[in-house]
Design an enzyme around this catalytic site. Structure first.
Site, PDB file in Angstrom:
ATOM      1  N   PRO A   1     -30.666 -66.520  25.426  1.00  0.00           N
ATOM      2  CG  PRO A   1     -30.663 -66.978  23.070  1.00  0.00           C
ATOM      3  CD  PRO A   1     -30.645 -67.542  24.625  1.00  0.00           C
TER       4      PRO A   1
ATOM      5  NE  ARG B   1     -14.112 -53.583  35.701  1.00  0.00           N
ATOM      6  CZ  ARG B   1     -14.326 -52.253  35.816  1.00  0.00           C
ATOM      7  NH1 ARG B   1     -15.456 -51.581  36.328  1.00  0.00           N
ATOM      8  NH2 ARG B   1     -13.151 -51.145  35.656  1.00  0.00           N
TER       9      ARG B   1
ATOM     10  CG  ASP C   1     -16.364 -48.584  35.523  1.00  0.00           C
ATOM     11  OD1 ASP C   1     -15.599 -48.093  35.247  1.00  0.00           O
ATOM     12  OD2 ASP C   1     -16.525 -49.649  36.259  1.00  0.00           O
TER      13      ASP C   1
ATOM     14  CD  GLU D   1     -31.614 -75.228  17.985  1.00  0.00           C
ATOM     15  OE1 GLU D   1     -32.315 -74.276  17.766  1.00  0.00           O
ATOM     16  OE2 GLU D   1     -30.586 -75.283  17.345  1.00  0.00           O
TER      17      GLU D   1
END
Length: 249
Positions: free
Chosen positions: A90, A155, A170, A117
């Protein structure tokens, strides 16, 4: 291109080797995957990979040593260090299409999938070159994030998609100035009383390109105005683009 994934759940990576575009490329040996389980590098009977955090608090923290051992085993098997050692966290930089385009130029990436954690900071400080986040939310582990990164990078490898234009068009691609892609339509021309926009049936390639550009601008302005501002700061919007944006309600 070779991916080494350090994970407690190697089986979860089967998704990209068994399904879809990434699977076809894998079977053609356009990219390779190896998984390394930290439990295989423990020394106790319980194969312990985590412990309580110093200072107290909830959850458990992954031990540095099994992770280091797994990374060293991966490096030894490949006879070289990786171009990047990526930890999904995060606290990492938000992953973008531009990052995928940069990573596809690398020969070998190590992806570290945390659990519990968190991971002992000493492993991060010593071994990780890049921390990446897939969004402002928390997952139970890094495996899903690893699947996302692998698929988005694979890709882009030459020859993986049937036509290079597929990747160039894209959403978030440089061809679209980092904006969202325009809507797409296929047969039939009328579906449940909804008709395909006439411009797309006109055969006028310039008009079609203009329509797609304007729809890309409109969709981005409505749903991701931050992308419009980023394109504007980078000087990627033309006078026609700005005039169209100004005409929107």
């Amino acid at each position: 291109m070779h991916f080494d994934v350090i994970t407690l759940f190697p089986e979860t990576l089967n998704v990209v080797t068994e399904f879809g575009v990434s699977s076809r490329a894998f079977k053609r040996d356009r990219w390779q995957l190896s998984t390394w389980n930290p439990r295989d590098y423990t020394r106790d009977v319980h194969r312990t990979v985590d412990d309580r955090p110093y200072g107290g608090g909830p959850g458990m923290v992954m031990l540095a040593e099994p992770l280091h051992q797994a990374l060293e085993a991966a490096d030894s098997a490949n006879h070289c260090a990786a171009d990047e050692v990526i930890l999904f966290s995060p606290a990492g930089k938000p992953f973008t299409q531009a990052m995928a385009a940069n990573l596809v130029t690398k020969k070998r990436l190590v992806l570290v999938c945390g659990r519990y954690e968190g991971i002992d900071q000493r492993f991060i400080d010593a071994a990780v070159t890049t921390e990446l986040s897939m969004g402002d939310y928390v997952l139970s582990g890094g495996e899903i994030a690893a699947l996302v990164l692998i698929d988005s990078v694979v890709r882009l490898l030459p020859g993986v998609l049937h036509t290079p234009e597929s990747a160039e068009q894209d959403s978030f691609s440089s061809t679209l100035s980092g904006l969202l892609d325009s809507p797409h339509y296929t047969r039939p021309a009328v579906y449940r009383d909804q008709a395909v926009p006439e411009t797309l049936l006109s055969g006028d390639h310039k008009a079609i390109a203009r329509w797609r550009r304007q729809q890309s601008l409109k969709l981005s302005a409505e749903r991701r105005p931050d992308l419009i501002e980023a394109a504007r700061r980078a000087g990627l919007l033309s006078g026609d683009d700005e005039a169209f944006l100004a005409s929107l309600p």
